[in-house]
Design a protein around this motif. Structure first.
Motif, PDB file in Angstrom:
ATOM      1  N   LEU A 190     -20.450 -15.340  22.151  1.00  0.00           N
ATOM      2  CA  LEU A 190     -19.614 -16.545  22.135  1.00  0.00           C
ATOM      3  C   LEU A 190     -18.234 -16.213  21.599  1.00  0.00           C
ATOM      4  N   GLU A 191     -17.219 -16.744  22.280  1.00  0.00           N
ATOM      5  CA  GLU A 191     -15.835 -16.648  21.803  1.00  0.00           C
ATOM      6  C   GLU A 191     -15.350 -18.043  21.443  1.00  0.00           C
ATOM      7  N   LEU A 192     -14.812 -18.176  20.241  1.00  0.00           N
ATOM      8  CA  LEU A 192     -14.347 -19.457  19.726  1.00  0.00           C
ATOM      9  C   LEU A 192     -12.832 -19.523  19.829  1.00  0.00           C
ATOM     10  N   LEU A 193     -12.327 -20.540  20.512  1.00  0.00           N
ATOM     11  CA  LEU A 193     -10.886 -20.679  20.747  1.00  0.00           C
ATOM     12  C   LEU A 193     -10.406 -22.000  20.171  1.00  0.00           C
ATOM     13  N   PHE A 194      -9.423 -21.929  19.260  1.00  0.00           N
ATOM     14  CA  PHE A 194      -8.884 -23.110  18.584  1.00  0.00           C
ATOM     15  C   PHE A 194      -7.529 -23.470  19.176  1.00  0.00           C
ATOM     16  N   SER A 195      -7.284 -24.787  19.201  1.00  0.00           N
ATOM     17  CA  SER A 195      -5.980 -25.298  19.613  1.00  0.00           C
ATOM     18  C   SER A 195      -5.684 -26.566  18.823  1.00  0.00           C
ATOM     19  N   GLY A 196      -4.526 -26.625  18.197  1.00  0.00           N
ATOM     20  CA  GLY A 196      -4.147 -27.797  17.416  1.00  0.00           C
ATOM     21  C   GLY A 196      -4.366 -27.593  15.928  1.00  0.00           C
ATOM     22  N   PHE A 197      -3.739 -28.484  15.138  1.00  0.00           N
ATOM     23  CA  PHE A 197      -3.799 -28.388  13.679  1.00  0.00           C
ATOM     24  C   PHE A 197      -4.400 -29.645  13.058  1.00  0.00           C
ATOM     25  N   GLY A 198      -5.291 -30.330  13.786  1.00  0.00           N
ATOM     26  CA  GLY A 198      -5.924 -31.533  13.245  1.00  0.00           C
ATOM     27  C   GLY A 198      -7.024 -31.203  12.248  1.00  0.00           C
ATOM     28  N   GLN A 199      -7.627 -32.248  11.672  1.00  0.00           N
ATOM     29  CA  GLN A 199      -8.691 -32.055  10.686  1.00  0.00           C
ATOM     30  C   GLN A 199      -9.966 -31.492  11.322  1.00  0.00           C
ATOM     31  N   GLY A 200     -10.150 -31.715  12.613  1.00  0.00           N
ATOM     32  CA  GLY A 200     -11.334 -31.176  13.277  1.00  0.00           C
ATOM     33  C   GLY A 200     -11.344 -29.660  13.343  1.00  0.00           C
ATOM     34  N   ARG A 201     -10.198 -29.030  13.223  1.00  0.00           N
ATOM     35  CA  ARG A 201     -10.128 -27.563  13.225  1.00  0.00           C
ATOM     36  C   ARG A 201     -10.843 -26.994  12.013  1.00  0.00           C
ATOM     37  N   ASP A 202     -10.525 -27.512  10.839  1.00  0.00           N
ATOM     38  CA  ASP A 202     -11.175 -27.042   9.621  1.00  0.00           C
ATOM     39  C   ASP A 202     -12.643 -27.467   9.594  1.00  0.00           C
ATOM     40  N   ALA A 203     -12.955 -28.642  10.145  1.00  0.00           N
ATOM     41  CA  ALA A 203     -14.342 -29.110  10.155  1.00  0.00           C
ATOM     42  C   ALA A 203     -15.221 -28.211  11.016  1.00  0.00           C
ATOM     43  N   MET A 204     -14.723 -27.757  12.145  1.00  0.00           N
ATOM     44  CA  MET A 204     -15.489 -26.860  13.016  1.00  0.00           C
ATOM     45  C   MET A 204     -15.742 -25.519  12.333  1.00  0.00           C
ATOM     46  N   TYR A 205     -14.738 -25.006  11.646  1.00  0.00           N
ATOM     47  CA  TYR A 205     -14.908 -23.724  10.959  1.00  0.00           C
ATOM     48  C   TYR A 205     -15.893 -23.843   9.794  1.00  0.00           C
ATOM     49  N   ARG A 206     -15.808 -24.933   9.040  1.00  0.00           N
ATOM     50  CA  ARG A 206     -16.738 -25.132   7.918  1.00  0.00           C
ATOM     51  C   ARG A 206     -18.171 -25.302   8.420  1.00  0.00           C
ATOM     52  N   ALA A 207     -18.332 -26.000   9.536  1.00  0.00           N
ATOM     53  CA  ALA A 207     -19.671 -26.166  10.094  1.00  0.00           C
ATOM     54  C   ALA A 207     -20.237 -24.834  10.574  1.00  0.00           C
ATOM     55  N   LEU A 208     -19.382 -23.970  11.105  1.00  0.00           N
ATOM     56  CA  LEU A 208     -19.838 -22.659  11.560  1.00  0.00           C
ATOM     57  C   LEU A 208     -20.266 -21.781  10.391  1.00  0.00           C
ATOM     58  N   MET A 209     -19.617 -21.928   9.251  1.00  0.00           N
ATOM     59  CA  MET A 209     -19.963 -21.132   8.076  1.00  0.00           C
ATOM     60  C   MET A 209     -21.117 -21.727   7.269  1.00  0.00           C
ATOM     61  N   SER A 210     -21.547 -22.937   7.586  1.00  0.00           N
ATOM     62  CA  SER A 210     -22.616 -23.602   6.844  1.00  0.00           C
ATOM     63  C   SER A 210     -23.975 -23.223   7.423  1.00  0.00           C
ATOM     64  N   GLU A 211     -25.015 -23.860   6.904  1.00  0.00           N
ATOM     65  CA  GLU A 211     -26.383 -23.576   7.345  1.00  0.00           C
ATOM     66  C   GLU A 211     -26.607 -24.043   8.777  1.00  0.00           C
ATOM     67  N   GLU A 212     -25.943 -25.127   9.204  1.00  0.00           N
ATOM     68  CA  GLU A 212     -26.131 -25.616  10.562  1.00  0.00           C
ATOM     69  C   GLU A 212     -25.622 -24.636  11.616  1.00  0.00           C
ATOM     70  N   GLY A 213     -24.635 -23.841  11.269  1.00  0.00           N
ATOM     71  CA  GLY A 213     -24.076 -22.896  12.231  1.00  0.00           C
ATOM     72  C   GLY A 213     -24.505 -21.464  12.024  1.00  0.00           C
ATOM     73  N   ALA A 214     -25.556 -21.227  11.222  1.00  0.00           N
ATOM     74  CA  ALA A 214     -25.988 -19.853  10.953  1.00  0.00           C
ATOM     75  C   ALA A 214     -26.476 -19.159  12.222  1.00  0.00           C
ATOM     76  N   ALA A 215     -27.215 -19.885  13.079  1.00  0.00           N
ATOM     77  CA  ALA A 215     -27.749 -19.278  14.300  1.00  0.00           C
ATOM     78  C   ALA A 215     -26.640 -19.002  15.315  1.00  0.00           C
ATOM     79  N   VAL A 216     -25.631 -19.853  15.353  1.00  0.00           N
ATOM     80  CA  VAL A 216     -24.528 -19.660  16.296  1.00  0.00           C
ATOM     81  C   VAL A 216     -23.546 -18.614  15.777  1.00  0.00           C
ATOM     82  N   ARG A 217     -23.432 -18.489  14.470  1.00  0.00           N
ATOM     83  CA  ARG A 217     -22.466 -17.569  13.871  1.00  0.00           C
ATOM     84  C   ARG A 217     -22.738 -16.127  14.286  1.00  0.00           C
ATOM     85  N   ASP A 218     -24.002 -15.754  14.467  1.00  0.00           N
ATOM     86  CA  ASP A 218     -24.321 -14.376  14.831  1.00  0.00           C
ATOM     87  C   ASP A 218     -23.870 -14.040  16.252  1.00  0.00           C
ATOM     88  N   MET A 219     -23.670 -15.047  17.086  1.00  0.00           N
ATOM     89  CA  MET A 219     -23.247 -14.793  18.470  1.00  0.00           C
ATOM     90  C   MET A 219     -21.735 -14.701  18.616  1.00  0.00           C
TER      91      MET A 219
END
Length: 203
Positions: free
Chosen positions: A151-180
């Motif tokens: 998986l390749e993650l591509l960001f665009s924009g400087f809204g609050q959802g940018r930081d929320a997506m990154y925090r979710a990826l680093m949390s327990e909910e995104g542990a399985a996706v983080r390895d990809m």
């Protein structure tokens, strides 16, 4: 012409003067000539340093060959399927789009699609819920693709959802996706100069 005392007659004085003036310099010149070679022969000079031989330009070590076992695009000798996750975080909403390797869209989630309305669609919580929802969809696709999925993650924009997506990826909910995830790219367009901006919206 009177003679000087102690010199005798003028002829004797001339002869004595001539003998002393001729013989004395001859003796002194002979003595000095005999001393000059002895002085230089006893003089010891330090040896001249030897010039190093020119061995040509310096030769450095070659770069080691690249490692082939750490390529994230390969898994057990076969090509991995590269999926893309586009995250657009604007001031009004957060939109996440999941696409196949050929570019076809699989699913799209936004702040409004996960239950937030109005101004709350661009909040941090809306972006976090959008990330968790799309992570579940990615895991379903992984079950079908198997271990050959990346998986390749591509960001665009400087809204609050940018930081929320990154925090979710680093949390327990995104542990399985983080390895990809093998690459994170930011393709936010930044205007330098350009045309005049649109006037500020007033509510």
């Amino acid at each position: 012409m009177s003679s000087l005392p102690g010199l005798g007659t003028p002829d004797n004085a001339a002869s004595l003067f001539s003998e002393s003036s001729v013989e004395q310099p001859a003796a002194s010149s002979a003595q000095s000539s005999s001393e000059v070679p002895d002085f230089f022969s006893n003089l010891s000079l330090p040896p001249r340093p030897s010039q190093p031989e020119d061995s040509g330009p310096p030769v450095g070590r070659a770069y080691p060959p690249p490692r082939t076992d750490s390529n994230p695009m390969r898994a057990k000798g076969k090509e991995r399927l590269k999926y893309n996750l586009y995250v657009t975080a604007s001031r009004n909403n957060t939109i996440a789009t999941f696409t196949r390797p050929n570019g076809n869209q699989l699913c799209t989630f936004s702040g409004g699609k996960v239950g937030f309305k109005g101004v709350k669609r661009a909040s941090y919580e809306a972006g976090y819920q959008c990330a968790v929802t799309i992570f579940q969809r990615i895991l379903k696709e992984k079950e079908q693709a198997g271990s050959s999925m990346c998986l390749e993650l591509l960001f665009s924009g400087f809204g609050q959802g940018r930081d929320a997506m990154y925090r979710a990826l680093m949390s327990e909910e995104g542990a399985a996706v983080r390895d990809m995830v093998f690459r994170i790219t930011d393709f936010t367009p930044i205007k330098i100069g350009g045309t005049r901006a649109k006037k500020t919206r007033r509510l």
